[in-house]
Each structure stands twice: as structure tokens, then as C-alpha cells.
Design a protein around this motif. Structure first.
Motif, PDB file in Angstrom:
ATOM      1  N   LEU A 233     -16.750  20.420  11.917  1.00  0.00           N
ATOM      2  CA  LEU A 233     -16.264  21.593  12.636  1.00  0.00           C
ATOM      3  C   LEU A 233     -14.858  21.419  13.191  1.00  0.00           C
ATOM      4  N   LYS A 234     -14.130  20.371  12.769  1.00  0.00           N
ATOM      5  CA  LYS A 234     -12.760  20.144  13.222  1.00  0.00           C
ATOM      6  C   LYS A 234     -11.795  20.322  12.051  1.00  0.00           C
ATOM      7  N   PHE A 235     -10.779  21.184  12.242  1.00  0.00           N
ATOM      8  CA  PHE A 235      -9.772  21.398  11.208  1.00  0.00           C
ATOM      9  C   PHE A 235      -8.376  21.378  11.826  1.00  0.00           C
ATOM     10  N   GLY A 236      -7.497  20.512  11.292  1.00  0.00           N
ATOM     11  CA  GLY A 236      -6.106  20.457  11.712  1.00  0.00           C
ATOM     12  C   GLY A 236      -5.226  21.137  10.680  1.00  0.00           C
ATOM     13  N   LEU A 237      -4.137  21.735  11.139  1.00  0.00           N
ATOM     14  CA  LEU A 237      -3.304  22.531  10.238  1.00  0.00           C
ATOM     15  C   LEU A 237      -2.349  21.684   9.395  1.00  0.00           C
ATOM     16  N   ALA A 238      -1.573  20.834  10.056  1.00  0.00           N
ATOM     17  CA  ALA A 238      -0.496  20.135   9.336  1.00  0.00           C
ATOM     18  C   ALA A 238      -0.350  18.713   9.862  1.00  0.00           C
TER      19      ALA A 238
ATOM     20  N   THR B 194     -22.026  28.716  10.219  1.00  0.00           N
ATOM     21  CA  THR B 194     -21.162  27.541  10.279  1.00  0.00           C
ATOM     22  C   THR B 194     -21.084  26.814   8.935  1.00  0.00           C
ATOM     23  N   ASP B 195     -22.190  26.744   8.239  1.00  0.00           N
ATOM     24  CA  ASP B 195     -22.237  26.080   6.938  1.00  0.00           C
ATOM     25  C   ASP B 195     -21.310  26.777   5.948  1.00  0.00           C
ATOM     26  N   SER B 196     -21.467  28.092   5.799  1.00  0.00           N
ATOM     27  CA  SER B 196     -20.650  28.816   4.814  1.00  0.00           C
ATOM     28  C   SER B 196     -19.181  28.835   5.224  1.00  0.00           C
ATOM     29  N   PHE B 197     -18.907  28.869   6.532  1.00  0.00           N
ATOM     30  CA  PHE B 197     -17.516  28.853   6.985  1.00  0.00           C
ATOM     31  C   PHE B 197     -16.846  27.528   6.634  1.00  0.00           C
ATOM     32  N   VAL B 198     -17.514  26.423   6.918  1.00  0.00           N
ATOM     33  CA  VAL B 198     -16.942  25.113   6.607  1.00  0.00           C
ATOM     34  C   VAL B 198     -16.689  24.988   5.112  1.00  0.00           C
ATOM     35  N   LYS B 199     -17.638  25.418   4.303  1.00  0.00           N
ATOM     36  CA  LYS B 199     -17.452  25.374   2.847  1.00  0.00           C
ATOM     37  C   LYS B 199     -16.297  26.282   2.423  1.00  0.00           C
ATOM     38  N   GLY B 200     -16.154  27.420   3.103  1.00  0.00           N
ATOM     39  CA  GLY B 200     -15.056  28.328   2.799  1.00  0.00           C
ATOM     40  C   GLY B 200     -13.704  27.700   3.095  1.00  0.00           C
ATOM     41  N   MET B 201     -13.618  26.964   4.198  1.00  0.00           N
ATOM     42  CA  MET B 201     -12.374  26.273   4.532  1.00  0.00           C
ATOM     43  C   MET B 201     -12.111  25.133   3.552  1.00  0.00           C
ATOM     44  N   GLU B 202     -13.143  24.389   3.230  1.00  0.00           N
ATOM     45  CA  GLU B 202     -12.987  23.237   2.344  1.00  0.00           C
ATOM     46  C   GLU B 202     -12.666  23.625   0.910  1.00  0.00           C
ATOM     47  N   SER B 203     -12.830  24.897   0.579  1.00  0.00           N
ATOM     48  CA  SER B 203     -12.510  25.349  -0.775  1.00  0.00           C
ATOM     49  C   SER B 203     -11.044  25.764  -0.922  1.00  0.00           C
TER      50      SER B 203
ATOM     51  N   ASP C 226     -18.348  19.016  24.144  1.00  0.00           N
ATOM     52  CA  ASP C 226     -19.361  20.034  24.424  1.00  0.00           C
ATOM     53  C   ASP C 226     -19.284  21.172  23.417  1.00  0.00           C
ATOM     54  N   GLN C 227     -18.062  21.543  23.060  1.00  0.00           N
ATOM     55  CA  GLN C 227     -17.862  22.628  22.095  1.00  0.00           C
ATOM     56  C   GLN C 227     -18.507  22.315  20.750  1.00  0.00           C
ATOM     57  N   LEU C 228     -18.258  21.133  20.236  1.00  0.00           N
ATOM     58  CA  LEU C 228     -18.803  20.752  18.930  1.00  0.00           C
ATOM     59  C   LEU C 228     -20.316  20.552  18.997  1.00  0.00           C
TER      60      LEU C 228
ATOM     61  N   SER D 202      -0.555  18.724  17.588  1.00  0.00           N
ATOM     62  CA  SER D 202      -0.557  17.951  16.345  1.00  0.00           C
ATOM     63  C   SER D 202      -1.210  16.588  16.521  1.00  0.00           C
ATOM     64  N   ALA D 203      -2.092  16.462  17.498  1.00  0.00           N
ATOM     65  CA  ALA D 203      -2.762  15.176  17.738  1.00  0.00           C
ATOM     66  C   ALA D 203      -3.766  14.869  16.635  1.00  0.00           C
ATOM     67  N   ARG D 204      -3.907  13.583  16.313  1.00  0.00           N
ATOM     68  CA  ARG D 204      -4.850  13.173  15.261  1.00  0.00           C
ATOM     69  C   ARG D 204      -6.289  13.506  15.609  1.00  0.00           C
ATOM     70  N   SER D 205      -6.607  13.509  16.893  1.00  0.00           N
ATOM     71  CA  SER D 205      -7.997  13.755  17.308  1.00  0.00           C
ATOM     72  C   SER D 205      -8.461  15.165  16.970  1.00  0.00           C
ATOM     73  N   MET D 206      -7.539  16.012  16.523  1.00  0.00           N
ATOM     74  CA  MET D 206      -7.930  17.365  16.142  1.00  0.00           C
ATOM     75  C   MET D 206      -8.618  17.394  14.774  1.00  0.00           C
ATOM     76  N   TYR D 207      -8.464  16.327  14.000  1.00  0.00           N
ATOM     77  CA  TYR D 207      -9.145  16.262  12.704  1.00  0.00           C
ATOM     78  C   TYR D 207      -9.764  14.889  12.431  1.00  0.00           C
ATOM     79  N   GLU D 208      -9.515  13.914  13.292  1.00  0.00           N
ATOM     80  CA  GLU D 208     -10.123  12.593  13.166  1.00  0.00           C
ATOM     81  C   GLU D 208     -10.893  12.261  14.437  1.00  0.00           C
ATOM     82  N   PRO D 209     -12.021  11.532  14.342  1.00  0.00           N
ATOM     83  CA  PRO D 209     -12.691  11.194  13.080  1.00  0.00           C
ATOM     84  C   PRO D 209     -13.240  12.458  12.410  1.00  0.00           C
ATOM     85  N   LEU D 210     -13.452  12.367  11.131  1.00  0.00           N
ATOM     86  CA  LEU D 210     -13.915  13.517  10.364  1.00  0.00           C
ATOM     87  C   LEU D 210     -15.168  14.121  10.977  1.00  0.00           C
ATOM     88  N   HIS D 211     -15.131  15.417  11.184  1.00  0.00           N
ATOM     89  CA  HIS D 211     -16.269  16.165  11.721  1.00  0.00           C
ATOM     90  C   HIS D 211     -16.290  17.502  11.007  1.00  0.00           C
TER      91      HIS D 211
END
Length: 390
Positions: free
Chosen positions: A144-149, A335-344, A119-121, A133-142
Motif C-alpha cells: 500500500l506504499k507508492f513513491g512517485l520519483a 485495495t487488491d485491484s487498486f494495487v494491481k492497477g498501479m503495478e500494471s 496506523d494508516q497501513l 522524496s524520503a525512501r520510507s515512502m516506498y521502502e521497505p516494500l509494502h
């Protein structure tokens, strides 16, 4: 497969960006960014949730004192989920629908995040560096999902590989929580055992609230295990180790990030002495001499009256990365600029000596490397300061 996932993610992001351009951005005004967290402040993992959010708040307050990010100050709202799914859903509904947060960070618990994220996404609210540290925090690729380590999966694969290939372990058993968290730990262990041509000799699952582990320990002892993989957090890990020690069984035990906590190392009577754990980052003690670490410890103690634990350290790194991503997004924040900011963000190095962290349009996990540590004299010590993968 990754190219397909990336294409789907980019298509989804285009939808979010389009909606952001057509109306006011949720949780963002000319002078404010609203950020929310639901985490355990009073339940069985409160030592994680409290200290983690303390560091986020400390960093956000420092940023606000310096004028904010691109002219906007952060308003940070934290809700207590008591490590329960219903309370997490309730807290998330409040943060998203009443408080109108721009993003959520450090949400606590694997099953809690998994229950809330759909619902959040769907509502376009990023889920950044959840306290799991679960994989579902960054997989599958989305987008708006970012995992730290490194994930529990990564840690267990690296740990099983190390113990099988370098320490000669052949009869591996497991005790783990019968939860999304525990199953993620076991997925990593089982997948690496397949690579090593090993099979799980015996296993015992438990509920997060269980306190008696004598039957499970007896089962594994009878199977003649030479390594026990533990998918527990703090309290249950200590109780499992205690049950093993009280039985007189001298067997190696291996945990992961959720059990890599000072409370585990300092358990009464030195009962956890010799316990191993994989960890995405190494805990740095208050006596570390590096100036930046000393400044962090001193500030944290002055604000909260106690030394920062491992969860506080993770929170500090996560907060610094999040602030960097928001700064990279520029004045036109959506959201667009934030995601690009993280991906940079590329090759980020924190003050604690953690693995370098990088993100990209096809990679939303900062690092997949882990360290092996051991309890010695009531404290965690690195077996090696060189991170490993699989």
C-alpha cells in the motif's frame, strides 16, 4: 532480500483483499471514491502543499466532469497539517476514521508521513505519492506504499557522484535539518562518499524553525569545504545560502528536490545565483511552448490566479498516474485491484519530459533518476536534460 520483502508484501495484500471481499470497501460506493490528503496549507512549506493539492483537485474535477472513473466520481478532502506532526496525526485520524477515505495521496512531510503510516497501513489505507522524496515512502516494500520519483537519498547519491567524479570535489561538508527529511538527505550523501573514498569534512544540523546560520557557516568555512550539501527546504535553504554569500565565501552548494523551488531561484537580490540542486523532474516554465504544457498552465492560472510552481507540476503528474491506476483497477475497486492497477503502469511519460515511470509487484517507486539544475538569472535551468543515477 527483495524476494523476501515481496513475499511479505504479497501476504499482507492477500489479507487486505480478503477483508475487502467480505465487506463493503472503505471509501468506495457505486458512484463515489473518497480520497484524502493532509498537507501544509498555512505553515512553512505552504507553497508546496497548496500548489500540489491544487493540481490534484484540478485533475480530479476534470475526471469528474467527464463522468468519473468506471462510473464513480472522486470526492477529495484536504486537511491542513501546518507541517506539524500532531496536526498530521489529527488530520489523518479524521480522514481515516470519520471520512472513511479509500486512499490517501500527496500527504505532506517526511516526519509526518512516518508518524501516520503505521496506523494508516494497518487499517488498509494506501499511501500514494506523498509530498516528500524520503525512501520510507516506498521502502521497505509494502503493497500500500507508492513513491512517485527519485528519493532524497537517490538524488544525493547521484549528486555527490557527479560532483566528485566530474567536478573534482574532495572536501564535502553539509548543512541539514535535524529531522527525518534531513537525515535521509545525509544518508544518501554519506553512502555515496563511501563509494568515492571520501569522508564528510564538517557538518551543521539545524531545526526547521532556525533562522540564524552564521555559526554553522563559519564552522564549514574553517574546514575549507569545496562543496556544501544542503538538506533544507525553501526558507532555510535561502537563509543558508544568504549566510554563505554574506560571509564572502565562494563555494558550490548542492540541494535536492525540497529546495528546487521557484522561490529559491527568485530570492531577492539574486543571492541564490549559481546554487545547484538535484531534482527528480525538471520544472517547466509557463513559457514552455509544448501544447500540453500550455494547456496545463492556462487551466491552472484560470482556476487559481497564479502560475503553477514545481509542486503543482508534481501534483499534476501524480494525479494523472493515480487516475490511471484507478482506471486500471476496473469496476470492482478494492485495495487488491487498486494495487494491481498501479503495478500494471509501465513506462508512463508525463507532459513535462520527466523520466519514465513504472511500477511492479517488487517496485513501488516510479523512477530513481535525477537531473542537475542551477539557478541562473532568477530561474532554474537544467545543467543537463539527461537524467542520472548512481
Amino acid at each position: 532480500m527483495r524476494k523476501l520483502a515481496a513475499a511479505v508484501a504479497l501476504a499482507a495484500l492477500a489479507g487486505f483483499a480478503g477483508s475487502a471481499g467480505a465487506q463493503t470497501v472503505r471509501g468506495v460506493t457505486d458512484n463515489e471514491i473518497v480520497i484524502g490528503t493532509y498537507t501544509d496549507l498555512s505553515g512553512v512549506t505552504a507553497m508546496w502543499g497548496v500548489n500540489n493539492t491544487n493540481s490534484y483537485r484540478m485533475v480530479f474535477d476534470e475526471v469528474n466532469a467527464e463522468g468519473g472513473i468506471n462510473g464513480r466520481k472522486i470526492r477529495y478532502i484536504v486537511e491542513d497539517n501546518q507541517y506539524q506532526i500532531p496536526r498530521s496525526v489529527q488530520a489523518a485520524n479524521k480522514l481515516i476514521n470519520r471520512d472513511g477515505v479509500f486512499l490517501m495521496v500527496a500527504n505532506g512531510g517526511t516526519p509526518m508521513n512516518n508518524a501516520v503510516m503505521p496506523d494508516q497501513l494497518a487499517k488498509g489505507v494506501p499511501n500514494v505519492f506523498p509530498l516528500t522524496s524520503a525512501r520510507s515512502m516506498y521502502e521497505p516494500l509494502h503493497p500500500l506504499k507508492f513513491g512517485l520519483a527519485s528519493s532524497y537519498y537517490d538524488q544525493m547519491r547521484a549528486g555527490v557522484k557527479l560532483f566528485a567524479e566530474q567536478r573534482g570535489k574532495k572536501r564535502i561538508c553539509a548543512m541539514y535539518q535535524d529531522t527525518d527529511f534531513g537525515r535521509d538527505v545525509m544518508d544518501g550523501a554519506r553512502d555515496q562518499m563511501k563509494v568515492e573514498n571520501l569522508t564528510l569534512v564538517a557538518e551543521a544540523a539545524h531545526r526547521p524553525t532556525d533562522t540564524d546560520f552564521s555559526a554553522g557557516v563559519a564552522k564549514l568555512h574553517d574546514a575549507n569545504c569545496d562543496l556544501i550539501v544542503i538538506g533544507g527546504i525553501v526558507r532555510d535553504t535561502i537563509q543558508i545560502i544568504s549566510a554563505v554569500r554574506k560571509s564572502g565565501w565562494n563555494v558550490d552548494m548542492l540541494g535536492q528536490a525540497a529546495s528546487y523551488d521557484s522561490a529559491v531561484a527568485a530570492a531577492p537580490g539574486g543571492i541564490t545565483e549559481g546554487f545547484f540542486s538535484m531534482t527528480p523532474v525538471l520544472f517547466v516554465g509557463a513559457d514552455d511552448k509544448r501544447p500540453a504544457v500550455q494547456a496545463f498552465v492556462t487551466k491552472y492560472k484560470s482556476l487559481y490566479g497564479t502560475s503553477p510552481n514545481f509542486a503543482a507540476q508534481i501534483g499534476y503528474t501524480g494525479a494523472q498516474l493515480l487516475v490511471l491506476g484507478l482506471k486500471n483497477a476496473g469496476k470492482d475497486l478494492n485495495t487488491d485491484s487498486f494495487v494491481k492497477g498501479m503495478e500494471s503502469i509501465k513506462g508512463y511519460e508525463d507532459i513535462f519530459g520527466s523520466p519514465k515511470m513504472s511500477f511492479s509487484p517488487t517496485k513501488h517507486q516510479g523512477s530513481n533518476e535525477s537531473f542537475l539544475a542551477i539557478v541562473h538569472d532568477g530561474k532554474w535551468e537544467p545543467v543537463s536534460t539527461t537524467p542520472v543515477a548512481y
